[in-house]
Design an enzyme around this catalytic site. Structure first.
Site, PDB file in Angstrom:
ATOM      1  N   GLY A 207     -41.879  -5.810 -29.196  1.00 57.53           N
ATOM      2  CA  GLY A 207     -41.358  -4.454 -29.303  1.00 57.53           C
ATOM      3  C   GLY A 207     -41.840  -3.823 -30.591  1.00 57.53           C
TER       4      GLY A 207
ATOM      5  CG  ASP B 221     -32.037  -0.763 -26.832  1.00 54.31           C
ATOM      6  OD1 ASP B 221     -30.899  -0.549 -27.292  1.00 54.31           O
ATOM      7  OD2 ASP B 221     -32.479  -0.204 -25.810  1.00 54.31           O
TER       8      ASP B 221
END
Length: 266
Positions: free
Chosen positions: A88, A167
């Site tokens: 990510g 996240d």
């Protein structure tokens, strides 16, 4: 910064135009929503055999092509393997920073968002052109790290994995989508070599405690004391190099760091 575009009527020699610096991409043209659903079908490819030559052309010979057929490539592999994985990776701040700190290590960013991956790719290509011989060790691929990670890496291939400001998935019913879970840690332990390091950082204390809890409970990971991290050249960039880290710094927020060493197999 000089433009690389050749305009109609330009009287300069073609070679002088090509010698101009490549423009770095502007982030405002590649904005995308902050998070993507990792359980959605993103039409991604998961190869049975990974061809690294499009990502690291100075280190891997092109597959299924005649020797030396690709301009700027190599005729045989350098023998190197990707060792760092930024899961990510966002807009690539860590990759760009570490590329010159660890010039002998191949590093890969993994990003699920189309426009963000495109931005980082264009930036790396421009940096390679503007700084010959540098940034050839960094690249990015669009993929979902929660699915089929072993399709990209062999057992014990990686020496560093980065999970920076992931996240938080605040709602309890979405905790299963967090990037650190017992199931996923088993996969990370597979691709990470003994002695390798997982780096985690978040500005969300609840997520930090979640990651620490699951890493503490896993038998193949042990937390590295904060005093020991002072000698790790990657840590400074883990804290400060990413877009999210800089945003937290501007807002005077907290950053919670936890790093874990991969233990020997029992």
């Amino acid at each position: 910064m000089a433009s690389t575009e050749a305009h109609a009527g330009d009287k300069r020699p073609a070679d002088s135009i090509e010698a101009l610096e490549a423009k770095l991409p502007q982030k405002r043209h590649y904005r995308q929503r902050a998070h993507a659903n990792p359980f959605s079908d993103h039409h991604l490819e998961y190869p049975a055999y990974m061809d690294w030559s499009p990502y690291f052309p100075k280190h891997f010979a092109p597959k299924h092509a005649s020797a030396g057929s690709e301009e700027g490539g190599v005729t045989q592999d350098s023998g190197k393997k990707v060792e760092f994985a930024d899961i990510g990776c966002g807009y690539g701040g860590l990759l760009i920073a570490l590329a010159t700190v660890f010039p002998d290590k191949l590093m890969l960013g993994m990003e699920i968002r189309v426009k963000v991956e495109e931005y980082v790719n264009q930036k790396i290509l421009a940096l390679r052109q503007n700084h010959p011989g540098q940034y050839e060790n960094a690249s990015i691929i669009r993929m979902n790290a929660m699915k089929f990670l072993p399709n990209f890496f062999e057992k014990h291939q990686l020496s560093k994995m980065f999970f920076l400001f992931p996240d938080p998935h605040f709602k309890k019913r979405k905790h299963k989508a967090r990037i650190i879970t017992p199931t996923l840690l088993a996969e990370y332990a597979y691709v990470l070599r003994p002695g390798g390091i997982i780096y985690t950082i978040s500005d969300v204390k609840d997520l930090h405690l979640w990651m620490v809890k699951h890493l503490d409970e896993h038998p193949l990971f042990a937390r590295i004391p904060d005093e020991e991290l002072k000698d790790d050249p990657a840590v400074e960039h883990v804290i400060n190099a990413t877009e999210e880290g800089k945003k937290v710094e501007r807002n005077k927020g907290d950053k919670f760091l936890a790093c874990y060493r991969r233990l020997e197999d029992a």
